[in-house]
Motif scaffolding. Structure first.
Motif, PDB file in Angstrom:
ATOM      1  N   THR A 159      60.545  66.146 120.413  1.00 43.11           N
ATOM      2  CA  THR A 159      60.821  65.169 119.359  1.00 43.11           C
ATOM      3  C   THR A 159      59.657  64.195 119.214  1.00 43.11           C
ATOM      4  O   THR A 159      59.247  63.861 118.098  1.00 43.11           O
ATOM      5  CB  THR A 159      62.121  64.410 119.657  1.00 43.11           C
ATOM      6  OG1 THR A 159      63.198  65.346 119.752  1.00 43.11           O
ATOM      7  CG2 THR A 159      62.428  63.400 118.565  1.00 43.11           C
ATOM      8  N   GLN A 160      59.102  63.758 120.335  1.00 40.80           N
ATOM      9  CA  GLN A 160      57.950  62.862 120.288  1.00 40.80           C
ATOM     10  C   GLN A 160      56.780  63.518 119.559  1.00 40.80           C
ATOM     11  O   GLN A 160      56.138  62.901 118.696  1.00 40.80           O
ATOM     12  CB  GLN A 160      57.524  62.465 121.704  1.00 40.80           C
ATOM     13  CG  GLN A 160      58.464  61.488 122.391  1.00 40.80           C
ATOM     14  CD  GLN A 160      57.995  61.147 123.788  1.00 40.80           C
ATOM     15  OE1 GLN A 160      57.438  61.985 124.502  1.00 40.80           O
ATOM     16  NE2 GLN A 160      58.206  59.913 124.203  1.00 40.80           N
ATOM     17  N   ALA A 161      56.501  64.771 119.903  1.00 42.74           N
ATOM     18  CA  ALA A 161      55.401  65.488 119.261  1.00 42.74           C
ATOM     19  C   ALA A 161      55.652  65.664 117.770  1.00 42.74           C
ATOM     20  O   ALA A 161      54.751  65.493 116.941  1.00 42.74           O
ATOM     21  CB  ALA A 161      55.204  66.841 119.937  1.00 42.74           C
ATOM     22  N   LEU A 162      56.883  65.987 117.417  1.00 38.66           N
ATOM     23  CA  LEU A 162      57.238  66.200 116.022  1.00 38.66           C
ATOM     24  C   LEU A 162      57.029  64.934 115.212  1.00 38.66           C
ATOM     25  O   LEU A 162      56.415  64.960 114.124  1.00 38.66           O
ATOM     26  CB  LEU A 162      58.696  66.650 115.948  1.00 38.66           C
ATOM     27  CG  LEU A 162      59.237  67.025 114.584  1.00 38.66           C
ATOM     28  CD1 LEU A 162      58.714  68.398 114.180  1.00 38.66           C
ATOM     29  CD2 LEU A 162      60.753  67.030 114.601  1.00 38.66           C
ATOM     30  N   LEU A 163      57.529  63.807 115.715  1.00 37.86           N
ATOM     31  CA  LEU A 163      57.420  62.555 114.980  1.00 37.86           C
ATOM     32  C   LEU A 163      55.990  62.033 114.942  1.00 37.86           C
ATOM     33  O   LEU A 163      55.643  61.225 114.079  1.00 37.86           O
ATOM     34  CB  LEU A 163      58.352  61.506 115.589  1.00 37.86           C
ATOM     35  CG  LEU A 163      59.850  61.828 115.494  1.00 37.86           C
ATOM     36  CD1 LEU A 163      60.684  60.721 116.106  1.00 37.86           C
ATOM     37  CD2 LEU A 163      60.267  62.054 114.042  1.00 37.86           C
ATOM     38  N   VAL A 209      66.439  80.540 113.882  1.00 35.58           N
ATOM     39  CA  VAL A 209      65.421  79.528 114.132  1.00 35.58           C
ATOM     40  C   VAL A 209      66.111  78.227 114.532  1.00 35.58           C
ATOM     41  O   VAL A 209      67.297  78.012 114.240  1.00 35.58           O
ATOM     42  CB  VAL A 209      64.530  79.275 112.897  1.00 35.58           C
ATOM     43  CG1 VAL A 209      63.859  80.556 112.435  1.00 35.58           C
ATOM     44  CG2 VAL A 209      65.315  78.643 111.765  1.00 35.58           C
ATOM     45  N   VAL A 210      65.352  77.385 115.207  1.00 39.32           N
ATOM     46  CA  VAL A 210      65.791  76.011 115.455  1.00 39.32           C
ATOM     47  C   VAL A 210      65.032  75.118 114.485  1.00 39.32           C
ATOM     48  O   VAL A 210      63.801  75.182 114.395  1.00 39.32           O
ATOM     49  CB  VAL A 210      65.526  75.573 116.899  1.00 39.32           C
ATOM     50  CG1 VAL A 210      65.958  74.113 117.094  1.00 39.32           C
ATOM     51  CG2 VAL A 210      66.255  76.466 117.877  1.00 39.32           C
ATOM     52  N   VAL A 211      65.775  74.321 113.739  1.00 38.33           N
ATOM     53  CA  VAL A 211      65.187  73.379 112.803  1.00 38.33           C
ATOM     54  C   VAL A 211      65.371  71.965 113.341  1.00 38.33           C
ATOM     55  O   VAL A 211      66.492  71.584 113.716  1.00 38.33           O
ATOM     56  CB  VAL A 211      65.837  73.498 111.407  1.00 38.33           C
ATOM     57  CG1 VAL A 211      65.340  72.401 110.472  1.00 38.33           C
ATOM     58  CG2 VAL A 211      65.553  74.871 110.814  1.00 38.33           C
ATOM     59  N   ALA A 212      64.276  71.232 113.411  1.00 50.51           N
ATOM     60  CA  ALA A 212      64.370  69.799 113.676  1.00 50.51           C
ATOM     61  C   ALA A 212      64.802  69.142 112.367  1.00 50.51           C
ATOM     62  O   ALA A 212      64.055  69.149 111.386  1.00 50.51           O
ATOM     63  CB  ALA A 212      63.034  69.249 114.139  1.00 50.51           C
ATOM     64  N   VAL A 213      66.011  68.626 112.335  1.00 53.59           N
ATOM     65  CA  VAL A 213      66.593  68.118 111.087  1.00 53.59           C
ATOM     66  C   VAL A 213      66.064  66.707 110.827  1.00 53.59           C
ATOM     67  O   VAL A 213      66.353  65.776 111.565  1.00 53.59           O
ATOM     68  CB  VAL A 213      68.132  68.102 111.161  1.00 53.59           C
ATOM     69  CG1 VAL A 213      68.711  67.611 109.835  1.00 53.59           C
ATOM     70  CG2 VAL A 213      68.672  69.482 111.500  1.00 53.59           C
ATOM     71  N   VAL A 224      71.719  56.187 101.395  1.00 48.50           N
ATOM     72  CA  VAL A 224      71.324  56.882 102.619  1.00 48.50           C
ATOM     73  C   VAL A 224      71.814  56.089 103.827  1.00 48.50           C
ATOM     74  O   VAL A 224      71.672  54.860 103.879  1.00 48.50           O
ATOM     75  CB  VAL A 224      69.784  57.051 102.686  1.00 48.50           C
ATOM     76  CG1 VAL A 224      69.382  57.771 103.974  1.00 48.50           C
ATOM     77  CG2 VAL A 224      69.262  57.829 101.478  1.00 48.50           C
ATOM     78  N   PHE A 225      72.391  56.820 104.795  1.00 48.88           N
ATOM     79  CA  PHE A 225      72.886  56.221 106.030  1.00 48.88           C
ATOM     80  C   PHE A 225      72.122  56.803 107.220  1.00 48.88           C
ATOM     81  O   PHE A 225      71.676  57.949 107.165  1.00 48.88           O
ATOM     82  CB  PHE A 225      74.376  56.529 106.221  1.00 48.88           C
ATOM     83  CG  PHE A 225      75.301  55.828 105.274  1.00 48.88           C
ATOM     84  CD1 PHE A 225      76.071  54.746 105.702  1.00 48.88           C
ATOM     85  CD2 PHE A 225      75.431  56.237 103.954  1.00 48.88           C
ATOM     86  CE1 PHE A 225      76.935  54.099 104.835  1.00 48.88           C
ATOM     87  CE2 PHE A 225      76.289  55.597 103.078  1.00 48.88           C
ATOM     88  CZ  PHE A 225      77.049  54.524 103.519  1.00 48.88           C
ATOM     89  N   PRO A 226      72.005  56.069 108.307  1.00 44.68           N
ATOM     90  CA  PRO A 226      71.492  56.663 109.545  1.00 44.68           C
ATOM     91  C   PRO A 226      72.550  57.542 110.199  1.00 44.68           C
ATOM     92  O   PRO A 226      73.750  57.392 109.924  1.00 44.68           O
ATOM     93  CB  PRO A 226      71.171  55.440 110.414  1.00 44.68           C
ATOM     94  CG  PRO A 226      72.124  54.385 109.946  1.00 44.68           C
ATOM     95  CD  PRO A 226      72.304  54.627 108.466  1.00 44.68           C
ATOM     96  N   ALA A 256      64.248  61.735 110.889  1.00 38.76           N
ATOM     97  CA  ALA A 256      63.340  60.896 110.103  1.00 38.76           C
ATOM     98  C   ALA A 256      63.608  59.430 110.421  1.00 38.76           C
ATOM     99  O   ALA A 256      64.747  58.970 110.306  1.00 38.76           O
ATOM    100  CB  ALA A 256      63.520  61.158 108.618  1.00 38.76           C
ATOM    101  N   PRO A 257      62.599  58.671 110.830  1.00 38.58           N
ATOM    102  CA  PRO A 257      62.840  57.283 111.246  1.00 38.58           C
ATOM    103  C   PRO A 257      63.098  56.329 110.096  1.00 38.58           C
ATOM    104  O   PRO A 257      63.616  55.229 110.303  1.00 38.58           O
ATOM    105  CB  PRO A 257      61.551  56.912 111.984  1.00 38.58           C
ATOM    106  CG  PRO A 257      60.506  57.814 111.405  1.00 38.58           C
ATOM    107  CD  PRO A 257      61.210  59.089 111.063  1.00 38.58           C
ATOM    108  N   GLU A 258      62.735  56.730 108.871  1.00 38.57           N
ATOM    109  CA  GLU A 258      62.938  55.864 107.710  1.00 38.57           C
ATOM    110  C   GLU A 258      62.905  56.720 106.452  1.00 38.57           C
ATOM    111  O   GLU A 258      62.494  57.884 106.472  1.00 38.57           O
ATOM    112  CB  GLU A 258      61.846  54.791 107.637  1.00 38.57           C
ATOM    113  CG  GLU A 258      60.445  55.363 107.559  1.00 38.57           C
ATOM    114  CD  GLU A 258      59.368  54.296 107.501  1.00 38.57           C
ATOM    115  OE1 GLU A 258      59.607  53.261 106.830  1.00 38.57           O
ATOM    116  OE2 GLU A 258      58.306  54.492 108.107  1.00 38.57           O
ATOM    117  N   GLU A 259      63.318  56.127 105.354  1.00 40.05           N
ATOM    118  CA  GLU A 259      63.243  56.816 104.067  1.00 40.05           C
ATOM    119  C   GLU A 259      61.794  56.921 103.587  1.00 40.05           C
ATOM    120  O   GLU A 259      60.922  56.165 104.009  1.00 40.05           O
ATOM    121  CB  GLU A 259      64.052  56.062 103.016  1.00 40.05           C
ATOM    122  CG  GLU A 259      65.553  56.091 103.217  1.00 40.05           C
ATOM    123  CD  GLU A 259      66.287  55.489 102.038  1.00 40.05           C
ATOM    124  OE1 GLU A 259      66.073  55.973 100.913  1.00 40.05           O
ATOM    125  OE2 GLU A 259      67.056  54.532 102.245  1.00 40.05           O
TER     126      GLU A 259
END
Length: 452
Positions: free
Chosen positions: A5-9, A66-70, A388-390, A416-419
């Motif tokens: 997750t760290q690498a993805l973000l 597949v695994v998708v990082a949503v 949009v909600f978290p 996604a950390p923000e819009e």
């Protein structure tokens, strides 16, 4: 936060993503089998009480998955059905599917990870996956099919093995990670943000099959199309498709707030159902149905001079009898879902004696979805995201849909950390303009899009 997750973000490329192990657990919105029966005898089945957000285990991956990082997801009405355990507890679907054995057995768990729409990044591909690789930006179809079943190759929606992912299967989209079949993936429209693209495929493709494709009403130039619930997810896409086809959309809504949103979509004719004496979600009596149908028909003829060629009805019990009555002789009622109830009543004289047709429709096959997704990629269709909600507030998001307090689509940010993230074609986005891309957002500028 796990290293993947760290690498993805941090924007890692495909090779680096492949070097990180999948996390053993991840955050997901889910239901618990232990909660079955919690709403027995309860009038208000509040989905905020049954939807949990917490850690779930990462499943093993089949060769065709597949695994998708949503990055983002959205609320569909099937999540409301799941969370109210009605009309059938979805744990029954999971148990039934698991009886096939093999990889299907993984789905029978004491938790059900829900959600049927997603945009994100492929982070793992099974050994049998040919067309997708880590790093690909994708949107995810809700439809899983049995490709070894003959009917699937005629029309995937006719196959007995067809299931809706995240509703009739586990490992759905309202989570940091989701497990999907490779045959569920399509390229993400590059000019859209994660949250915009996460709210289009299920409802837009369903509307496409109902109205445009060979399996639906096959609308054409000049067709008058009556659209119930025209600011809902299905209805708002239907309005756009009728306009694109050269038809005349007539949108029915229940408030002035929704009528104003419909004007921003460019709907030609807008009818407030309260103005014809139709309030609430209760099914009218036979006599009342005919009376309301006559009122609606008079108003349509007053504004456009003719009866509708097609009626687009996903509302169900409260509207279906009126739909059959009001569509013109030889016309078509196309229906999917039934948000006000499945037990439809209509006067069959108005169907058989006037040579009308009823077409049942459900989701869309992959070709129809690809055709629909292409229209988004070209900028010919726009998202209908309204708020949009978290992920941690997914219960509140689903509650808004449950109570019909929303318009368009309600988005959910997952990883996604923000819009505003996920845009890789800012030139097309600028060309189309924010107002066209977000016609149902509240007045004022939407969150700025960032290239990522």
């Amino acid at each position: 936060m796990d290293s993947l997750t760290q690498a993805l973000l941090a924007g890692a490329g495909p090779e680096e993503l492949g070097r990180h192990e999948l996390p053993s657990t991840y955050e997901a919105a889910h239901l618990l089998a232990a909660d079955l029966g919690m709403f027995d005898g309860v009038a208000d089945k509040d989905v905020r009480k049954s939807l949990h957000v917490g850690q779930v285990p990462m499943p093993d991956i089949a060769p065709d998955e597949v695994v998708v990082a949503v990055m983002a997801s959205s609320i569909n009405y099937n999540t409301v059905w799941s969370a109210t355990f009605e009309p059938v507890p979805t744990f029954e679907f999971l148990k039934r599917g698991a009886r096939q054995g093999g990889w299907a057995a993984r789905h029978d768990l004491p938790h059900h990870q829900v959600g049927s729409d997603a945009s994100g990044v492929v982070v793992r591909a099974g050994a049998g996956v040919r067309h997708w690789k880590p790093g690909d930006h994708v949107v995810v179809s809700c439809v899983q099919v049995d490709e070894q079943e003959p009917a699937t190759h005629a029309d995937a929606m006719l196959g007995q093995g067809q299931k809706i992912w995240g509703y009739e299967t586990n490992f759905g989209s309202l989570a940091h990670y989701a497990v999907v079949r490779a045959s569920q993936l399509l390229p993400k429209p590059a000019h859209l943000t994660w949250e915009e693209s996460a709210g289009v495929l299920l409802t837009a493709a369903t509307s496409y099959r109902m109205l445009v494709g060979d399996n639906g009403a096959r609308i054409k130039q000049g067709d008058i199309v009556l659209i119930w619930g025209a600011t809902g997810g299905l209805g708002a896409f239907a309005v756009q498709m009728v306009k694109n086809a050269g038809g005349i959309p007539i949108g029915v809504v229940g408030s002035e707030r929704k009528a104003e949103a419909l004007r921003r979509l460019g709907c030609d004719v807008i009818i407030n159902r309260n103005d014809i004496g139709m309030g609430g979600d209760d099914a009218p009596t036979s006599e009342r149905t005919i009376e309301l149908g006559k009122r609606l028909g008079r108003e349509i003829r007053r504004q456009v001079g003719e009866d509708p060629h097609v009626v687009f009805d996903y509302v169900g019990r409260a509207t279906f009898g009126i739909s059959v009555f009001v569509v013109r002789k030889g016309g078509t009622v196309v229906t999917c879902g039934s948000s006000t109830g499945y037990d439809h009543h209509f006067d069959n004289r108005y169907l058989w004696m006037n040579l009308k047709r009823v077409i049942g429709s459900h989701a869309a096959n992959l070709q129809e979805q690809a055709e629909c997704n292409r229209l988004f990629r070209l900028g010919h269709l726009s998202p209908v995201l309204s708020e949009v909600f978290p992920l941690e507030d997914v219960g509140e998001a689903a509650r808004r849909v449950q109570n019909n307090q929303h318009i368009g689509k309600v988005g959910v940010l997952c990883l996604a950390p923000e819009e505003g993230l996920g845009v890789t074609d800012p030139a097309l986005r600028e060309k189309l303009g924010a107002a066209r891309l977000n016609p149902l957002r509240h007045h004022g500028a939407p969150a700025p899009a960032k290239v990522s």
